[in-house]
Scaffold this active site. Structure first.
Site, short mmCIF file in Angstrom:
data_model
loop_
_atom_site.label_atom_id
_atom_site.label_comp_id
_atom_site.label_asym_id
_atom_site.label_seq_id
_atom_site.Cartn_x
_atom_site.Cartn_y
_atom_site.Cartn_z
N CYS A 40 0.83 -1.20 0.00
CA CYS A 40 0.00 0.00 0.00
C CYS A 40 0.87 1.25 0.00
O CYS A 40 2.00 1.26 0.49
CB CYS A 40 -0.89 -0.02 1.23
SG CYS A 40 -2.00 1.40 1.37
N SER A 42 0.67 3.87 1.76
CA SER A 42 1.00 4.41 3.08
C SER A 42 2.36 3.93 3.56
O SER A 42 3.07 4.66 4.27
CB SER A 42 -0.08 4.01 4.09
OG SER A 42 -1.33 4.58 3.74
N HIS A 45 4.89 6.06 1.89
CA HIS A 45 4.99 7.38 2.52
C HIS A 45 6.08 7.38 3.60
O HIS A 45 6.82 8.36 3.74
CB HIS A 45 3.65 7.76 3.16
CG HIS A 45 2.63 8.26 2.19
ND1 HIS A 45 2.96 8.95 1.05
CD2 HIS A 45 1.27 8.18 2.20
CE1 HIS A 45 1.85 9.27 0.40
NE2 HIS A 45 0.82 8.81 1.07
N HIS A 63 0.73 -3.31 6.25
CA HIS A 63 -0.47 -3.22 7.09
C HIS A 63 -1.71 -3.78 6.40
O HIS A 63 -2.82 -3.60 6.88
CB HIS A 63 -0.73 -1.76 7.49
CG HIS A 63 -0.98 -0.86 6.32
ND1 HIS A 63 0.04 -0.36 5.53
CD2 HIS A 63 -2.13 -0.37 5.78
CE1 HIS A 63 -0.45 0.39 4.58
NE2 HIS A 63 -1.78 0.39 4.70
N CYS A 166 -7.27 -2.92 3.91
CA CYS A 166 -6.95 -1.49 3.86
C CYS A 166 -7.51 -0.83 2.61
O CYS A 166 -8.48 -0.11 2.68
CB CYS A 166 -5.44 -1.26 3.96
SG CYS A 166 -4.99 0.50 3.88
#
Length: 365
Positions: A40, A42, A45, A63, A166
Site C-alpha cells: 500500500c 501508506s 509514505h 499493514h 486497507c
C-alpha cells in the site's frame, strides 16, 4: 521466535530482509502466520519520509495482511488457532467515546498497541522495532491485538482477502459509508490506483449513474473502465476540471473523491462539484500540505470532508465486502497487478511509483 521481515531503517533507502524476533501472544493477542500482504502507498509514505510517524527506531512495515491464526493469548475470545483472518489497522478499544458512538475507525485510545514500557512485539538482538500501524505485515508472522483482526470464511482466497484490510475497505467505504452516495448520482474519482479503483467499484455498487475516473496513467484508466467507470479523463492531456464538468453536462458532479494524497488533486475535486456536491478527501496528504481554492470555485452549499479508512466498522464491513466479491459485485482479482515474494518489496514500491500497478501482493506460501 525468529522470522524473516522487511525492515525500514532510513528514509529513501531500500527495505532490507532481515531476521527479526517476534514475541509470544499475551492475554488478548493473536499470532498469525502471514499468507499474503498487499503493498500500500501508506508504507511508501514512510520510506519517502512523508508520513507522520516517528523515525527513531526501525520499522517492520506493511499493514494489509491476511493469514492463519497459529496461537492466541489466554483471554482471546474472537478467534482460535486455524482460523483464517484479515488484519486491519483500524484496531479499536471498544470503550472510548468514538467506539461507543459507532465510529471504531476513529478510536482514540490506542489500546491495540503494547505500552512503550512493555516487552516489544518485534525486536532484534534485544533492540526494539516499531510495529507499523499495529500490524507489520511484511513479515512471515504478525502479532496482533484481537481487536485488529476479523475471522473470514476459509474458502476465500487470502491474497484477495488481504486487499480488503486497507485499500478496498478505504475505497469502497469512502463511497458507501463516508460519502453516503445515493443511486443515480454522479461521481468523479481523482486517482485510479488501488484505493481509487475501489472507490469506483463502491460507486458502481451504490448505483451511481455516471462514474468518471481521472488519472495520468493509461493502464489505470483502462482498469478503471473495466471496474465500473463510465468515462475516463487523461490528466496529462486534458484539464481535469473542465473535462469532468463537460462530461457531467456542464453542471459538475454530485461526489468527487481525491484518492492520491495530493493538494492539487484536492483542489480539482472541489472545483468539479455540482451545486450541493460533496468532495471527499481519501488520500493521505503530507502533514504540512495546504489546500487552497478560489472562493467562487466552490458551488453553493457544497461540502468538503475527509474519510478515514472508509468510515469502517471492519468486523462487519470486511465480511460484507468479501460477500460482494463472492457475488461478483466487487472485483478483487482485477486489482492485483502482480504477485511477488517478500524479497520483491522494493520492486513493488518502484512499480507503484511508476504507476505500473494497482496493487502488488506479496505471497508467503
Amino acid at each position: 521466535m525468529e522470522m524473516q521481515a522487511a525492515v525500514f531503517r532510513k528514509v529513501h533507502e531500500p527495505l532490507t530482509i532481515e531476521t527479526v524476533d517476534i514475541d509470544r501472544p499475551l492475554a488478548r493477542e493473536v499470532l498469525v502466520r502471514t499468507v499474503a500482504s498487499g503493498v500500500c502507498h501508506s508504507d511508501l509514505h514512510v520510506v519517502d519520509g512523508l508520513g507522520r510517524f516517528p523515525l527513531d527506531l526501525p520499522y517492520v512495515l506493511g499493514h494489509e495482511g491476511a493469514g492463519i491464526v497459529e496461537a492466541v493469548g489466554s483471554e482471546v475470545t474472537t478467534v482460535r488457532p486455524g482460523d483464517h483472518v484479515v488484519a486491519c489497522l483500524s484496531g479499536f478499544c471498544g470503550t472510548c467515546a468514538q467506539c461507543l458512538s459507532g465510529h471504531p475507525n476513529l478510536c482514540t485510545a490506542g489500546f491495540v498497541a503494547r505500552p512503550e514500557t512493555a516487552v516489544p512485539r518485534l525486536s532484534q538482538k534485544g533492540g526494539r522495532f516499531r510495529q507499523f500501524l499495529g500490524v507489520s505485515s511484511y513479515a512471515e508472522r504478525m502479532l496482533l491485538h484481537e481487536n485488529s483482526v476479523v475471522r473470514i470464511d476459509p474458502e476465500l482466497p487470502l491474497d484477495r482477502a488481504a486487499l480488503v484490510g486497507c485499500g478496498v475497505l478505504t475505497g469502497v467505504g469512502a463511497a458507501l459509508r463516508s460519502a453516503g452516495l445515493q443511486p443515480g448520482q454522479t461521481v468523479a474519482v481523482f486517482g485510479c490506483g488501488g484505493v481509487g479503483l475501489s472507490i469506483i467499484q463502491g460507486a458502481r455498487i451504490a448505483g451511481a449513474r455516471q462514474i468518471i475516473g481521472v488519472d495520468k496513467f493509461p493502464g489505470k484508466l483502462e482498469t478503471a473502465r473495466r471496474l465500473g467507470a463510465t468515462h475516463t479523463v487523461d490528466a496529462t492531456h486534458d484539464d481535469p476540471v473542465k473535462a469532468v464538468r463537460k462530461l457531467a453536462s456542464g453542471a459538475g458532479v454530485d461526489h468527487a473523491f481525491e484518492a492520491v494524497g495530493d493538494a492539487k488533486l484536492c483542489r480539482q475535486a472541489i472545483e468539479s462539484l455540482a451545486i450541493r456536491g460533496t468532495a471527499t478527501i481519501v488520500g493521505v496528504l503530507p502533514p504540512d500540505a495546504m489546500i487552497e481554492f478560489p472562493w467562487m470555485a466552490i458551488r453553493p452549499e457544497c461540502k468538503v470532508q475527509t474519510s478515514r479508512m472508509g468510515s469502517n466498522r471492519f468486523r462487519f464491513d470486511i465480511p460484507l465486502y468479501l460477500d460482494f466479491y463472492r457475488q461478483g459485485k466487487l472485483m478483487l482479482d482485477d486489482l492485483i497487478s502482480k504477485r511477488g515474494r517478500l524479497s520483491d518489496i522494493n520492486e513493488a514500491f518502484r512499480a507503484m511509483k511508476a504507476g505500473e500497478v494497482a496493487r502488488t501482493v506479496l505471497m508467503f506460501d
